[in-house]
Write a protein that holds these residues in place. Structure first.
Motif, PDB file in Angstrom:
ATOM      1  N   LYS A   1       0.848  -1.200   0.000  1.00  0.00           N
ATOM      2  CA  LYS A   1       0.000   0.000   0.000  1.00  0.00           C
ATOM      3  C   LYS A   1       0.878   1.243   0.000  1.00  0.00           C
ATOM      4  O   LYS A   1       1.693   1.439   0.898  1.00  0.00           O
ATOM      5  N   THR A   2       0.709   2.066  -1.006  1.00  0.00           N
ATOM      6  CA  THR A   2       1.443   3.332  -1.085  1.00  0.00           C
ATOM      7  C   THR A   2       0.416   4.458  -1.126  1.00  0.00           C
ATOM      8  O   THR A   2      -0.789   4.199  -1.150  1.00  0.00           O
ATOM      9  N   LYS A   3       0.891   5.684  -1.188  1.00  0.00           N
ATOM     10  CA  LYS A   3      -0.061   6.800  -1.285  1.00  0.00           C
ATOM     11  C   LYS A   3      -0.820   6.770  -2.617  1.00  0.00           C
ATOM     12  O   LYS A   3      -1.901   7.302  -2.745  1.00  0.00           O
ATOM     13  N   ASP A   4      -0.226   6.093  -3.629  1.00  0.00           N
ATOM     14  CA  ASP A   4      -0.886   6.036  -4.933  1.00  0.00           C
ATOM     15  C   ASP A   4      -2.065   5.066  -4.960  1.00  0.00           C
ATOM     16  O   ASP A   4      -3.116   5.387  -5.493  1.00  0.00           O
ATOM     17  N   ASN A   5      -1.861   3.861  -4.416  1.00  0.00           N
ATOM     18  CA  ASN A   5      -2.853   2.808  -4.662  1.00  0.00           C
ATOM     19  C   ASN A   5      -3.784   2.522  -3.491  1.00  0.00           C
ATOM     20  O   ASN A   5      -4.682   1.699  -3.612  1.00  0.00           O
ATOM     21  N   THR A   6      -3.557   3.155  -2.329  1.00  0.00           N
ATOM     22  CA  THR A   6      -4.364   2.820  -1.165  1.00  0.00           C
ATOM     23  C   THR A   6      -5.798   3.327  -1.333  1.00  0.00           C
ATOM     24  O   THR A   6      -6.027   4.509  -1.601  1.00  0.00           O
TER      25      THR A   6
ATOM     26  N   GLY B   1      -0.626  -1.247  -7.270  1.00  0.00           N
ATOM     27  CA  GLY B   1      -1.941  -1.422  -7.874  1.00  0.00           C
ATOM     28  C   GLY B   1      -2.955  -1.808  -6.829  1.00  0.00           C
ATOM     29  O   GLY B   1      -2.590  -2.201  -5.708  1.00  0.00           O
ATOM     30  N   SER B   2      -4.212  -1.658  -7.173  1.00  0.00           N
ATOM     31  CA  SER B   2      -5.268  -2.119  -6.272  1.00  0.00           C
ATOM     32  C   SER B   2      -6.535  -2.347  -7.062  1.00  0.00           C
ATOM     33  O   SER B   2      -6.703  -1.844  -8.171  1.00  0.00           O
ATOM     34  N   ALA B   3      -7.421  -3.118  -6.489  1.00  0.00           N
ATOM     35  CA  ALA B   3      -8.731  -3.355  -7.088  1.00  0.00           C
ATOM     36  C   ALA B   3      -9.789  -3.007  -6.056  1.00  0.00           C
ATOM     37  O   ALA B   3      -9.505  -2.929  -4.855  1.00  0.00           O
ATOM     38  N   LYS B   4     -10.987  -2.755  -6.544  1.00  0.00           N
ATOM     39  CA  LYS B   4     -12.086  -2.435  -5.639  1.00  0.00           C
ATOM     40  C   LYS B   4     -13.329  -3.102  -6.212  1.00  0.00           C
ATOM     41  O   LYS B   4     -13.616  -2.940  -7.405  1.00  0.00           O
ATOM     42  N   PHE B   5     -14.001  -3.897  -5.370  1.00  0.00           N
ATOM     43  CA  PHE B   5     -15.208  -4.603  -5.797  1.00  0.00           C
ATOM     44  C   PHE B   5     -16.376  -4.114  -4.958  1.00  0.00           C
ATOM     45  O   PHE B   5     -16.243  -3.881  -3.771  1.00  0.00           O
TER      46      PHE B   5
ATOM     47  N   SER C   1       2.816  12.873  -6.275  1.00  0.00           N
ATOM     48  CA  SER C   1       3.108  11.633  -6.979  1.00  0.00           C
ATOM     49  C   SER C   1       3.531  11.924  -8.413  1.00  0.00           C
ATOM     50  O   SER C   1       3.049  12.874  -9.027  1.00  0.00           O
ATOM     51  N   PRO C   2       4.438  11.080  -8.968  1.00  0.00           N
ATOM     52  CA  PRO C   2       4.779  11.254 -10.394  1.00  0.00           C
ATOM     53  C   PRO C   2       3.671  10.744 -11.317  1.00  0.00           C
ATOM     54  O   PRO C   2       3.680  11.038 -12.504  1.00  0.00           O
ATOM     55  N   PHE C   3       2.726   9.959 -10.753  1.00  0.00           N
ATOM     56  CA  PHE C   3       1.707   9.307 -11.575  1.00  0.00           C
ATOM     57  C   PHE C   3       0.402  10.096 -11.603  1.00  0.00           C
ATOM     58  O   PHE C   3      -0.051  10.578 -10.558  1.00  0.00           O
TER      59      PHE C   3
END
Lengths: 270, 270
Positions: free
Chosen positions: A10-15, A196-200, B49-51
């Motif tokens: 978990k990073t600030k991008d994908n959380t 990356g992450s997914a959400k259902f 973020s760079p993204f």
């Protein structure tokens, strides 16, 4: 999940922040969702605009170095595009920078930062209050650095992977081998995934208690779920086609339709 | 197209470069495609973020100042989100900057730069060569500046617009009026559109001449089109529902299914 299940950190991008109980970080689930998406929305930052730019692209997860890798293993994302497109030009410039730079900035060394997103809507959730309306859905997001694939063997591997992602087995049942012109005019981007992450969302209507107890509302508002299906129709042959529709195409249509229908209907009951 | 058809100006952001014969800049076509998309991929740049980051959101084109505006008129995009989400926080910070700044930089004054994308896949196009495989599709992209809607009347207008975008007439047939808590916990983003474009691919297989003349290939490769349908299933009422499925829901399901099927099948024949 088993103890060998790999997850993206978990990073600030994908959380996932909102409804984080719906979040999934398992590589297998995320990679599977990417591979079952007919189109991916790929976003990057052009150098000359305040806006990110999004292109719909076809892509598939894979590993050229270890083609037998499982869906749950660390994989790269191969994207199919065209040499002339704006994004490829940015990635090419980034590749050049990468070649030139010795101890240049991190971003240039790693490639073009991209965000890849895909979603399936599985049902419309119609609640008593408009504010509790929702969708059942499966969405996925990946972050990573994109570079152009220069090696012909890796390019061919990626084209086979992506073509078979559209219809399983299609690569070997299409005209082989690729021509030189085809190989030259086709560009493949490889994205090294950083997170990356997914959400259902599944289940049925989730109404507030005060709405359930509101007799006037319950006597006048219909509440329920409308399933959303994606399906493949009967194949339509070209006028010049001389060959029977092959089993890999008919099987794929059958499997696609059954799996989608089963998932959508079972998700409502969760 | 008639002489009154409005088009988005071509800028470096929205100009379609590859297959530009497939590009459409007419407001009506673009707005219609946005409104018929169940989810929109909204991309923005988080400050840390760079993204770019992409969120699937529900949205609809509209005009609070002129609610009777046509789809072909200049419109804004209203997006539904949550106060806690990362993007809303960035937009809120941008709003604050906007309030504070007198002659601040242009971006802060205008709002958060976003890119909105949506696509429908309509068919798989299976050609003789893997490199001529394609999809029939309709894709759309919009660029603009997002700000938080602070006015309660405009927020209600947008919620009605977005709810009716999911199922026509749903707002008035759901529990009314909204509660104070609902209004407070819901955030709406309004995107002022600066440019946009759509791209359609229709027709059948497009094979190269050398493949059509390649007897061995034509005797072994099946070529044709596999239609991709999106459809709505039979509505499933909640266990506590006391009301018959209303006509606006059943009509919508019928119309949605007929329109999608007709479009997909007619596009193949173009």
């Amino acid at each position: 999940m088993g103890r060998h299940t790999l997850e993206y950190p978990k990073t600030k991008d994908n959380t996932v922040r909102r409804h984080n109980e719906r979040a999934i970080y398992a590589l297998e689930t995320i990679h599977n969702l990417i591979n079952s998406s007919q189109l991916l929305d790929v976003s990057f930052n052009p150098p000359d605009s305040p806006f990110p730019a999004t292109l719909p692209m076809i892509g598939h997860m894979g590993s050229f170095d270890r083609p037998s890798a499982d869906l749950g293993d660390p994989l790269g994302l191969y994207l199919h595009g065209y040499v002339s497109s704006r994004m490829m030009n940015v990635a090419r410039a980034t590749n050049k920078d990468k070649d030139k730079s010795e101890g240049g900035d991190e971003q240039q060394e790693q490639g073009l930062p991209v965000c890849i997103a895909a979603s399936h809507v599985d049902a419309l959730i119609l609640a008593t209050s408009a504010f509790n309306h929702s969708y059942n859905y499966r969405s996925v997001v990946l972050f990573g650095y994109a570079t152009l694939v220069e090696d012909d063997a890796e390019k061919t591997y990626a084209m086979e992977l992506i073509t078979n992602g559209v219809v399983p087995g299609r690569w070997k049942t299409s005209r082989q081998p690729p021509t030189k012109a085809e190989m030259q005019s086709t560009s493949i981007l490889k994205v090294k995934i950083t997170s990356g992450s997914a959400k259902f969302r599944d289940g049925g209507v989730s109404d507030d208690k005060h709405d359930l107890q509101n007799e006037e509302a319950q006597n006048s508002v219909w509440t329920g779920v409308v399933p959303v299906f994606s399906s493949l129709g009967e194949p339509v042959s070209t006028t010049y086609n001389k060959v029977e529709v092959p089993a890999n195409v008919t099987d794929f249509i059958k499997d696609y339709n059954n799996e989608n229908k089963e998932y959508v209907l079972s998700a409502i009951k969760k």
